[in-house]
Every structure is written in structure tokens, then in C-alpha cells.
Scaffold this active site. Structure first.
Site: not given
Length: 378
Positions: A79-80, A85-88, A159, A161, A178, A186, A276
Site C-alpha cells: 500500500s505504500t 505510510p507503513d509503520f516502521r 492492512n 486501509d 488487524h 460504539c 524489498r
């Protein structure tokens, strides 16, 4: 959802909860989940189902129609390129750019206890992440193409998103490990709210309150300290014994229990990492001693299943499609879908701007009326 610093699934019992479930039922689900781990003992060499343990071997395996139950595992790396943005990642990851929220610690923005006492930082950040502002990437559309080719058994994503849904992958094919922004509840009375309902609040950075009880309404993403969705565990038990090709895309494979999913496929199932960096590799020395053998077996003499294809996820997915003879289909899908989404997003932006103008006009009228009343009274 356990802390990213966790390293052993066996030392952390995943939280599994559903309305009315007993602790015995939870224990049984956990036992069945844990029993799906493979490679917890020293393993014997097995013959490879691949003609060669390589990228070309994986391509030929698919072309020869030797797989029909592909499972994909996805992390932030797919998704970047959409602008999320990613988390790390150092410098650009979410956890490296949270100073403006004055948090006691970076994880607090996704900590349920902190959220209950101070939800504002999360809703400020949510505006930057909210669905509808981003378009799926070629990586998402490759997964949809696998579905349309009747090859996708299930897509598991870390993700939140919702880009898998936006890309047109059917809901029943998706497991959002997640959680998701797609629905909200609520935190007090559990009344459900839609994505469109939540959007109006997030875009104006207003904390959404329940229409019935005034409790805070939270998107159904899994915070630290919350239970993972029961669907995650139930689906694993159904899906992974059937998996005949596992494709991992853009995941660091460090967050428990998601990272353990690579070990739940049959022992002869090929596993392809598209990322990567080469991640998720097991420790050969510990595996040799029989102390730990979970993980991917890159560069090991007994590796008969695991292939790493390193680089940018989107570039690799386009090359993957090209090698399979699907590149024109994928490129056409991306072009047409992006054009459709651009039109929809422009319309939505116009609607939001119109509502903002209406709100500003109303506030101006109220302010003017109050001033006149004050002058009259004086």
C-alpha cells in the site's frame, strides 16, 4: 493484536473472543490454531513439488496448473505506493512521525487503554489514513486477478486501509487480520456504524459519538490490547491445510501472530516472498538442533519450497503478471479502475467541500445572530 516486539507465538496466547464464548471454547480454538504450526520438530528432507526452487519454478508451477488454492499474505508494503505510510520505515514510517500528537509512547496511538482516555490523537491520524483517499496498487489488482483466474483461496491482510475491498476482491475472500475501517462500533453499547457515517467525523477531526448512548465510536481496527477477529483464527484452520502456494507480499513478518502463518501450510507447499528485503528466515542452527524450525528456509541446503523475489512490490507484481502472460490484463484493470475511482473521489471531494461551506455559513449566521442579540440587550 500483540506488540511488534513479540518474537514467539508459543509464548503469547492469541486473544480470541466472540459474543457468548466461554474460556473453554477459546482454549479449544487456540489449541487448534497452535497445532497447525509445522516444523516444530527437526524435519526430514522432502521432494520438491517445484521443477526448480526459483522464481521460474514458481511461474511454471502456476502455468502447469499445479495449484488452485493460493493464499496471499499482505503487509503495508503493498500500500505504500498508494501514498499510505507503513509503520516502521525509518524517517517515513508512522511511528517515526508522531511527535505532533504528544504521545507518551508511539504505540499509544493504537493502544485501546490510551484511546479510551484520549481518542483525539487517533482521530487526527485517521484523517491521513482514511479509506477513499487512496487508490489500490498493482499489487492489490494482481491479487484480484488471482481471484478472477479462480486461483485465490483467501487473501490475509495486516492492512486496515480497505484497499483490497476497493480493488474489487470479494469480501468473502478477505481476512482482515488487524481489523478494518469498513465498519465501526460504539465502544460502550456496540452499535454498528458504516464507513460513510464515520467519514464525516474523521474528515473534520471530530470525535464521533454514538447516537444512542453518547459513547465514543471506534473503527473496527484492532488496537493493542484488543482481540483479533474470530474470523482470523477460524479461517486459518479451514484454509491453510488446503494451501498449495503461499505468496507473501510486502510484510516485515514480525507482528504476532500473523508472522506465524508462513508455517501453517503443508510441508511441501511452495512459499514465495515478494518484498524489498529478505524477511522471515528461520535460524538454520536452531533448526538443525531441533530447537526451532519455523520460518522460511532461504539458502538452506534442504530448501525445497521457499523463493525470495526482492524489490518493489508493484514492479515485481507487474513482472510476475508478465511472466504468467497476464500483464496486459493487469495493466488494463489498473488503468480502468483508477479512472473510475478518480471520478468517484472527485465527486466525494465536491460533496465534502459543499458540506464544509454549508457548515461555515451556518456558523456565520449563528455568530451574526448572537452579535445582534447582544447589541439589542445592551
Amino acid at each position: 493484536m500483540t506488540s511488534p516486539s513479540s518474537t514467539e507465538v508459543s509464548s503469547v496466547k492469541p486473544k480470541v473472543e466472540s459474543p457468548g464464548s466461554s474460556s473453554d471454547e477459546e482454549d479449544e480454538i487456540y489449541k487448534r490454531f497452535a497445532s497447525l504450526n509445522v516444523g516444530v520438530k527437526p524435519e526430514e528432507n522432502s521432494e520438491s513439488v517445484l521443477d526448480e526452487v526459483s522464481i521460474d519454478g514458481i511461474i511454471k508451477f502456476i502455468k502447469d496448473k499445479k495449484c488452485k488454492n493460493i493464499i496471499t499474505l499482505a503487509g503495508a508494503g503493498i500500500s505504500t505506493s498508494a501514498g499510505i505510510p507503513d509503520f516502521r520505515s525509518k524517517g517515513s514510517g508512522l511511528y517515526h512521525n508522531l511527535q505532533k500528537y504528544n504521545l507518551p509512547y508511539p504505540d499509544a496511538i493504537f493502544d485501546i487503554n490510551y484511546f479510551q482516555s484520549n481518542p483525539q490523537p487517533f482521530f487526527s491520524l485517521a484523517k491521513e489514513l482514511f479509506p477513499g483517499m487512496f487508490k489500490p496498487t498493482p499489487s492489490h489488482y494482481l491479487i484480484r486477478l488471482l481471484h478472477e483466474k479462480n486461483l485465490l483461496l483467501r487473501h490475509y491482510t495486516q492492512n486496515i486501509d480497505t484497499l483490497e475491498r476497493v480493488a474489487g476482491i470479494p469480501e468473502e475472500k478477505i481476512v482482515e487480520a488487524h481489523g478494518t475501517f469498513y465498519t465501526s462500533h460504539c465502544i460502550d453499547c456496540r452499535k454498528e456504524y458504516s464507513l460513510s457515517w464515520m467519514k464525516e467525523f474523521v474528515m473534520t477531526e471530530v470525535i464521533p459519538k454514538c447516537e444512542d448512548c453518547e459513547g465514543v465510536v471506534k473503527p473496527d481496527i484492532v488496537f493493542f490490547g484488543e482481540n483479533l477477529p474470530p474470523k482470523f483464527f477460524h479461517s486459518i484452520m479451514e484454509d491453510f491445510p488446503l494451501c498449495d502456494l503461499l505468496i507473501i507480499l510486502g510484510s516485515s513478518l514480525v507482528v504476532q501472530p500473523f508472522c506465524t502463518l508462513v508455517d501453517k501450510v503443508p510441508k511441501d507447499c511452495p512459499r514465495l516472498l515478494i518484498n524489498r528485503e529478505k524477511v522471515g528466515a528461520r535460524n538454520p542452527a536452531l533448526a538443525f538442533l531441533g530447537l526451532l524450525s519455523g520460518g522460511l528456509k532461504f539458502n538452506e541446503p534442504q530448501n525445497t519450497t521457499d523463493v525470495a523475489w526482492l524489490g518493489d512490490c508493484d514492479d515485481i507484481c507487474l513482472e510476475f503478471a508478465d511472466k504468467l502472460g497476464w500483464k496486459s490484463e493487469l495493466e488494463k484493470m489498473v488503468k480502468e479502475e483508477h479512472a473510475r475511482l478518480q471520478k468517484e473521489q472527485s465527486q466525494q471531494k465536491d460533496e465534502i467541500d459543499e458540506k464544509k461551506e454549508e457548515s461555515a455559513s451556518c456558523l456565520k449566521k449563528v455568530s451574526s445572530s448572537s452579535s445582534k442579540e447582544a447589541d439589542k440587550n445592551s
